[in-house]
Write a protein that holds these residues in place. Structure first.
Motif, mmCIF file in Angstrom:
data_model
loop_
_atom_site.group_PDB
_atom_site.id
_atom_site.type_symbol
_atom_site.label_atom_id
_atom_site.label_comp_id
_atom_site.label_asym_id
_atom_site.label_seq_id
_atom_site.Cartn_x
_atom_site.Cartn_y
_atom_site.Cartn_z
ATOM 1 N N ARG A 16 5.766 26.880 111.317
ATOM 2 C CA ARG A 16 6.450 25.694 111.863
ATOM 3 C C ARG A 16 6.222 24.488 110.949
ATOM 4 N NH1 ARG A 16 7.986 25.251 117.231
ATOM 5 N NH2 ARG A 16 7.041 23.179 117.420
ATOM 6 N N SER A 17 5.012 24.347 110.415
ATOM 7 C CA SER A 17 4.754 23.225 109.503
ATOM 8 C C SER A 17 5.549 23.399 108.214
ATOM 9 C CB SER A 17 3.257 23.109 109.210
ATOM 10 O OG SER A 17 2.817 24.112 108.317
ATOM 11 N N MET A 18 5.678 24.658 107.739
ATOM 12 C CA MET A 18 6.483 24.912 106.547
ATOM 13 C C MET A 18 7.954 24.605 106.813
ATOM 14 S SD MET A 18 4.628 28.488 105.460
ATOM 15 C CE MET A 18 5.783 28.890 104.154
ATOM 16 N N ALA A 19 8.404 24.936 108.031
ATOM 17 C CA ALA A 19 9.797 24.646 108.395
ATOM 18 C C ALA A 19 10.056 23.150 108.439
ATOM 19 C CB ALA A 19 10.115 25.282 109.754
ATOM 20 N N LEU B 299 14.296 18.813 117.420
ATOM 21 C CA LEU B 299 13.307 19.122 116.399
ATOM 22 C C LEU B 299 12.588 20.431 116.717
ATOM 23 C CD1 LEU B 299 11.784 18.322 113.832
ATOM 24 C CD2 LEU B 299 10.240 16.947 115.253
ATOM 25 N N ALA B 300 12.242 20.627 117.999
ATOM 26 C CA ALA B 300 11.557 21.854 118.398
ATOM 27 C C ALA B 300 12.409 23.087 118.100
ATOM 28 C CB ALA B 300 11.205 21.797 119.886
ATOM 29 N N GLN B 301 13.712 23.003 118.406
ATOM 30 C CA GLN B 301 14.596 24.129 118.133
ATOM 31 C C GLN B 301 14.731 24.382 116.640
ATOM 32 O OE1 GLN B 301 18.349 23.696 120.119
ATOM 33 N NE2 GLN B 301 17.432 23.462 122.157
ATOM 34 N N ALA B 302 14.830 23.297 115.854
ATOM 35 C CA ALA B 302 14.956 23.455 114.409
ATOM 36 C C ALA B 302 13.702 24.090 113.814
ATOM 37 C CB ALA B 302 15.218 22.096 113.765
ATOM 38 N N LEU B 303 12.514 23.689 114.292
ATOM 39 C CA LEU B 303 11.270 24.263 113.785
ATOM 40 C C LEU B 303 11.121 25.719 114.189
ATOM 41 C CD1 LEU B 303 8.702 21.348 114.292
ATOM 42 C CD2 LEU B 303 10.015 21.952 112.256
ATOM 43 N N HIS C 296 14.173 24.186 96.992
ATOM 44 C CA HIS C 296 14.566 22.779 96.969
ATOM 45 C C HIS C 296 13.542 21.915 96.230
ATOM 46 C CE1 HIS C 296 17.599 23.879 99.912
ATOM 47 N NE2 HIS C 296 16.652 24.373 100.675
ATOM 48 N N THR C 297 12.763 22.507 95.325
ATOM 49 C CA THR C 297 11.778 21.735 94.572
ATOM 50 C C THR C 297 12.271 21.510 93.156
ATOM 51 O OG1 THR C 297 9.956 22.626 95.874
ATOM 52 C CG2 THR C 297 9.398 21.651 93.756
ATOM 53 N N GLU C 298 12.402 20.266 92.771
ATOM 54 C CA GLU C 298 12.791 19.902 91.414
ATOM 55 C C GLU C 298 11.551 19.441 90.672
ATOM 56 O OE1 GLU C 298 15.270 16.390 89.045
ATOM 57 O OE2 GLU C 298 15.307 16.515 91.228
ATOM 58 N N VAL C 299 11.252 20.074 89.555
ATOM 59 C CA VAL C 299 10.057 19.749 88.783
ATOM 60 C C VAL C 299 10.480 19.006 87.517
ATOM 61 C CG1 VAL C 299 8.042 20.657 87.590
ATOM 62 C CG2 VAL C 299 8.878 21.789 89.661
ATOM 63 N N ARG C 300 9.928 17.827 87.314
ATOM 64 C CA ARG C 300 10.189 17.050 86.097
ATOM 65 C C ARG C 300 8.884 16.928 85.319
ATOM 66 N NH1 ARG C 300 12.598 11.472 86.697
ATOM 67 N NH2 ARG C 300 10.886 11.179 88.164
ATOM 68 N N ILE C 301 8.912 17.298 84.071
ATOM 69 C CA ILE C 301 7.738 17.196 83.209
ATOM 70 C C ILE C 301 7.941 15.994 82.283
ATOM 71 C CG2 ILE C 301 6.268 18.347 81.539
ATOM 72 C CD1 ILE C 301 6.326 19.700 84.247
ATOM 73 N N LEU C 302 7.080 14.997 82.421
ATOM 74 C CA LEU C 302 7.165 13.817 81.562
ATOM 75 C C LEU C 302 6.334 14.047 80.306
ATOM 76 C CD1 LEU C 302 6.811 10.990 84.222
ATOM 77 C CD2 LEU C 302 8.896 11.859 83.175
ATOM 78 N N PRO C 303 6.696 13.401 79.220
ATOM 79 C CA PRO C 303 5.942 13.579 77.971
ATOM 80 C C PRO C 303 4.475 13.197 78.151
ATOM 81 C CG PRO C 303 7.997 12.397 77.582
ATOM 82 C CD PRO C 303 7.839 12.491 79.069
ATOM 83 N N GLY D 224 8.624 20.946 106.504
ATOM 84 C CA GLY D 224 8.787 20.555 105.121
ATOM 85 C C GLY D 224 10.167 20.902 104.585
ATOM 86 N N GLU D 225 10.682 22.092 104.976
ATOM 87 C CA GLU D 225 12.029 22.474 104.552
ATOM 88 C C GLU D 225 13.068 21.501 105.111
ATOM 89 O OE1 GLU D 225 13.066 24.836 102.469
ATOM 90 O OE2 GLU D 225 10.976 25.293 101.998
ATOM 91 N N LEU D 226 12.886 21.076 106.367
ATOM 92 C CA LEU D 226 13.798 20.087 106.945
ATOM 93 C C LEU D 226 13.777 18.796 106.132
ATOM 94 C CD1 LEU D 226 13.250 20.420 110.806
ATOM 95 C CD2 LEU D 226 15.302 21.017 109.522
ATOM 96 N N ALA D 227 12.586 18.375 105.721
ATOM 97 C CA ALA D 227 12.473 17.131 104.951
ATOM 98 C C ALA D 227 13.192 17.259 103.617
ATOM 99 C CB ALA D 227 10.999 16.791 104.732
ATOM 100 N N ARG D 228 13.050 18.425 102.969
ATOM 101 C CA ARG D 228 13.691 18.605 101.666
ATOM 102 C C ARG D 228 15.205 18.722 101.777
ATOM 103 N NH1 ARG D 228 8.632 20.840 100.752
ATOM 104 N NH2 ARG D 228 9.100 22.793 101.818
ATOM 105 N N GLN D 229 15.676 19.160 102.933
ATOM 106 C CA GLN D 229 17.117 19.291 103.131
ATOM 107 C C GLN D 229 17.717 18.074 103.806
ATOM 108 O OE1 GLN D 229 18.043 23.025 105.086
ATOM 109 N NE2 GLN D 229 16.352 24.046 104.053
ATOM 110 N N GLN D 230 16.894 17.047 104.079
ATOM 111 C CA GLN D 230 17.363 15.874 104.810
ATOM 112 C C GLN D 230 18.532 15.227 104.083
ATOM 113 O OE1 GLN D 230 17.162 12.409 104.140
ATOM 114 N NE2 GLN D 230 17.815 11.769 106.162
ATOM 115 N N THR D 231 19.531 14.824 104.819
ATOM 116 C CA THR D 231 20.724 14.230 104.224
ATOM 117 C C THR D 231 20.993 12.879 104.843
ATOM 118 O OG1 THR D 231 22.132 15.323 105.849
ATOM 119 C CG2 THR D 231 21.761 16.480 103.775
#
Length: 459
Positions: free
Chosen positions: A246-249, A222-226, A323-330, A251-258
């Protein structure tokens, strides 16, 4: 010193510094004794409402891994449905009332010395509650001998006992009375690793605190990835500090989590399918008229996840990220009357009631409406249509209420009565005649004051 025209006490602004200190000391004693009296009331309420002999209706705390008792081993069980009545009278949630009753039972039956000191009114009640919480939730469960030893150690010094010292005393009792072997054995699957994501404190949900204990290998990875992520952000033009990058990184890891698509992958093929996960944040912003007469979006909205306020500027920064998907509901008009002939509400009707109620509509309950049942205030008659009768309990905006499972059961199985004079306004009447109104502004106690005053001190 002259008394005011409205009473015998002088105005606080007219008191000297010494007199103000005297008032402060007096009021502190009154509050402390009042809290001790309240514990005694909670205990007597529990005594008056025991659970059935088989314990099927006993009050517990509900957790995903199982139910947990409200007080320690060997203490009397309390009927589940008596607790909301006391909580409503005190202006607290059912869970808070459950905790208060459990603490009182624990003290009376397993910490009698502590109970005696608390009832003297000479020690802070919160310290006694801290002791009771430590013994109620101790793992392994404490034997009667261990409890008696803890009670003797703690009671004389109750006003000085802190959380860390209480933990040491409990640990010593576990060792002294040979209870350590009853603990769950530690193995590779139960070795203290954890990840805690803490709910943000304060009105705005700008950030969250994450605390974790991981294995050495996972920690180094995790340290190396951050570090790599922070470097990439800097190379891309970010001028934020290393900690922020590092905190932004992360978040990017979380959005790319597989995750592995085990169901779709060929067992003989080492190639794995990758599936991105989606997190839904339910955000609500309202249009408002600006000072110049134009219409704009309010800069402050509501983050339904966690019941927090959120700034529009924060949302803009979120949606600009990768990696942000925005959905607008009626847009749903909360004042519109939506009706369906079915028993189950439509998705649109469900969303409307959830947005209108926000939480369970039982007095003082704060459980989010999205996790609640939608209950018919006037019961739905499944036979009405077949028999050609009007539906007395339509599935409609003004006849639905968000109720958490506990308070849904309370309404169904007890004498609590619920009416809805208008959409989003709910009036409750308890078994003992207490009355409450719950609307978009919160809970209002409508109960008349008792004719006879209740003594402020107990014998």
């Amino acid at each position: 010193m002259e008394a005011t025209a409205t009473g015998n006490a002088p105005e606080l602004g007219d008191l000297t510094a010494a007199e103000l200190l005297g008032v402060a000391r007096h009021e502190s004693v009154v509050v402390q004794q009042g809290e001790a009296n309240l514990l005694a009331v909670a205990y007597e309420w529990a005594v008056a409402h025991p659970a059935d002999d088989d314990g099927w209706n006993a009050a517990t705390f509900h957790h995903p891994l199982g139910d947990e008792p409200i007080s320690g081993d060997g203490t009397p069980l309390v009927a589940e449905f008596c607790i909301p009545e006391l909580g409503a009278a005190l202006g607290v949630s059912t869970d808070a009332a459950k905790k208060l009753i459990g603490q009182a039972i624990e003290m009376v039956h397993r910490l009698p010395r502590v109970w005696k000191r608390v009832q003297s009114g000479l020690v802070p009640v919160w310290r006694a509650k801290q002791v009771a919480e430590a013994t109620i939730h101790c793992d392994p469960a404490l034997s009667p001998e261990a409890m008696a030893w803890i009670d003797a150690q703690v009671a004389p010094f109750l006003e000085k006992i802190g959380r860390a010292q209480m933990e040491r005393i409990v640990a010593q009792a576990i060792e002294l009375y040979g209870l350590a072997g009853q603990e769950h054995p530690r193995d590779e699957d139960n070795d203290g690793r954890f990840v805690h994501i803490h709910t943000p404190i304060g009105p705005f949900a700008g950030s969250m605190h994450i605390e974790a204990e991981v294995s050495n290998a996972d920690g180094h990875d995790l340290a190396q990835a951050l570090s790599a992520g922070a470097a990439a952000l800097r190379a891309g033009g970010s001028t934020a500090s290393l900690d922020v990058r590092r905190s932004m990184a992360l978040g990017e890891l979380a959005r790319q989590q597989t995750s592995l698509d085990l169901a779709g992958a060929d067992a003989e093929d080492e190639t794995v399918q990758r599936k991105a996960r989606r997190v839904d944040l339910h955000l609500h912003f309202t249009a408002e008229v600006q000072p110049d007469g134009t219409t704009g979006i309010s800069p402050i909205g509501f983050l339904e996840n966690g019941q927090k306020l959120v700034l529009l500027s924060q949302v803009r920064s979120w949606v600009r990220g990768t990696h942000t998907e925005v959905r607008i509901l009626p847009v749903i008009d909360l004042n519109e009357q939506i009706t369906t002939n079915r028993y189950e509400p439509t998705d649109r009707l469900r969303r409307q009631v959830i947005l209108r109620d926000r939480t369970c509509v039982f007095p003082w309950c704060t459980r989010p409406a999205r996790s609640c049942d939608l209950d018919h205030v006037e019961p739905f008659d499944h036979e009405a249509a077949g028999e050609g009768r009007p539906q007395p309990g339509p599935t409609a905006t003004d006849n639905l209420a968000a109720l958490c499972r506990s308070h849904h059961r309370l309404k169904t199985h007890t004498g609590w009565r619920l009416t809805s004079p208008s959409s989003g306004v709910f009036e409750w009447t308890s078994l003992h005649g207490q009355r409450f109104r719950r609307d978009r502004h919160g809970t209002q106690d409508l109960t008349d004051d008792p004719a006879d005053p209740v003594p402020s001190r107990f014998p």
